[in-house]
Design a protein around this motif. Structure first.
Motif, short mmCIF file in Angstrom:
data_model
loop_
_atom_site.label_atom_id
_atom_site.label_comp_id
_atom_site.label_asym_id
_atom_site.label_seq_id
_atom_site.Cartn_x
_atom_site.Cartn_y
_atom_site.Cartn_z
N LYS A 172 0.86 -1.19 0.00
CA LYS A 172 0.00 0.00 0.00
C LYS A 172 0.90 1.24 0.00
O LYS A 172 0.91 2.03 0.96
CB LYS A 172 -0.95 -0.02 1.20
N HIS A 229 0.76 3.94 -1.64
CA HIS A 229 0.13 5.27 -1.71
C HIS A 229 0.03 5.90 -0.32
O HIS A 229 -0.03 7.13 -0.19
CB HIS A 229 -1.26 5.16 -2.34
N LYS A 263 2.82 8.61 0.81
CA LYS A 263 2.91 9.99 0.33
C LYS A 263 2.79 11.03 1.42
O LYS A 263 3.63 11.95 1.51
CB LYS A 263 1.86 10.22 -0.77
N LYS A 322 10.12 3.86 -3.61
CA LYS A 322 8.81 4.43 -3.97
C LYS A 322 8.92 5.19 -5.29
O LYS A 322 8.06 5.06 -6.19
CB LYS A 322 8.35 5.36 -2.85
N ASP A 372 7.19 4.59 -9.05
CA ASP A 372 6.47 5.68 -9.70
C ASP A 372 7.10 6.07 -11.03
O ASP A 372 6.71 7.08 -11.64
CB ASP A 372 6.43 6.91 -8.78
#
Length: 397
Positions: free
Chosen positions: A182, A184, A187, A217, A221
């Motif tokens: 997870k 996200h 952030k 991360k 991305d």
């Protein structure tokens, strides 16, 4: 050590009274040698503890002793141990809130939060759960309760602020979020650290761990330049004696570097036992698609296990680029028949490559800046720039 419960509690009280956070942290750690003492395995230690310890540390120790009881019972009840560790964290939150003007207690928070994450992982492995990662995600909520207390400390004093404990917690949360996939959720934590006035004041070890996870991360991305910056920091600053950690960082740094056009040195790959990238590097340099595919297939399980299989597959466009550059050098012209590229692809093992697929590969290479030119569809040709038609890979933006 601490043959009796009274001796143990007296040791805790002495350390607490002199504000020795590190020593108190050892007394409530699941890694300390006191956990071997059977005299501390109590299901209901409240009466003993409250007589000898001052609040708020008494509640922390009560929960800790219950964790020891369940971990050392005949059935080894990880779930009950985990639940009591959650209670321990709740007591730590109270402690942090009560000690408003002090941060000497932060080591206690670090230790108990680490133990919570480890216990949650054990529960995931040993207990029946309705969904994988469910317990770890709930553990992260407990960790966040500590993080909020630290982040809310607005005192300007650099020495006593609890905000100095934020990065340790962020790293713990990263380990959970990466484990349950997870990312996200990382952030807001990254924003909190990047905007912190203390981001350069955290211990180097914590900064290295943070950069490692933020680099990974960024890698997921597809932000290779940021990934390179963060992972390079982690690799360079990580002390040589931590060989396993440096190897782990390199597993992610190597493919990122390769995507940016920097091929890793053989001696570095050999030193850290990641020669899988050496075969890929050779295939890229040669523009040898067959050799690249064979290397991917040979080390497929390694790349999948490390979570970099899709990233490594992206390197194939660099192989195509170098193959097409060879075609350009052989032909010696700026107007290249696309059929020549398809023939080259067939020669290196891409037997089923259609002309439309060849067009698509060339178009993607142009879009990514790996080839300077355009496709003339009416003439079925690639027209390349007369100046530097194949820019060096490490200059491509």
């Amino acid at each position: 050590m601490f043959g009796t419960l009274n001796n143990y509690l007296s040791g805790v009280q002495r350390a607490w009274s002199v504000q020795d956070g590190d020593t108190v942290a050892g007394f409530v750690s699941l890694k300390d040698k006191h956990i071997m003492n059977r005299n501390l395995y109590l299901l209901e230690p409240e009466n003993y503890v409250e007589r000898q310890l001052d609040p708020p540390i008494d509640e922390v120790v009560v929960a800790h002793l219950k964790v020891l009881y369940y971990l050392n019972s005949e059935s080894r009840d990880y779930m009950e141990a985990y639940k009591n560790q959650v209670q321990c964290i709740q007591s730590v939150v109270k402690m942090l809130q009560q000690l408003k003007e002090e941060n000497w207690c932060l080591p206690i928070m670090y230790t108990t939060c680490l133990d919570l994450r480890v216990l949650a992982q054990r529960c995931e492995l040993n207990c029946k759960v309705s969904q994988p990662g469910e317990i770890l995600e709930k553990a992260a909520e407990s960790l966040m309760s500590c993080f909020r207390v630290c982040a809310a400390d607005n005192r300007s004093s650099d020495e006593d602020t609890k905000r100095l404990g934020m990065l340790n917690l962020v790293n713990q949360l990263f380990k959970v979020y990466f484990r349950i996939n997870k990312l996200h959720l990382c952030k807001p934590l990254i924003r909190a650290i990047d905007s912190s006035a203390f981001k350069d004041s955290f211990p180097l070890a914590e900064q290295i761990t943070y950069k490692y996870f933020v680099g990974r991360k960024a890698m997921f991305d597809s932000d290779c330049k940021s990934a390179d910056e963060f992972l390079s920091f982690a690799f360079q600053k990580c002390p040589r004696k931590f060989y396993k950690n440096k190897r782990l960082i390199l597993i992610y740094l190597a493919p990122v570097k390769m995507l940016l056009g920097y091929m890793p040195k053989n001696q570095v790959l050999e030193k850290y036992d990641v020669m899988q990238f050496h075969e890929l590097s050779n295939a890229i340099k040669e523009g040898n698609v067959r050799k690249f595919d064979e290397a991917i297939q040979k080390h497929e399980s390694f790349f999948i296990k490390c979570g970099i299989y899709l990233l490594v597959e992206k390197l194939k466009f660099m192989v195509y680029r170098n193959l097409f550059k060879k075609v350009y050098l052989i032909k010696g012209t700026h107007q290249l028949d696309l059929e020549s590229f398809r023939s080259a692809l067939t020669f290196v093992g891409e037997n089923d490559m259609s002309m439309d697929e060849t067009h698509c590969i060339v178009a993607n290479l142009i879009f990514e800046g790996k080839i300077k030119g355009y496709i003339s569809h009416s003439h079925n040709k690639l027209v390349v720039s007369k100046q530097n038609p194949f820019p060096a890979l490490n200059t491509v933006s």
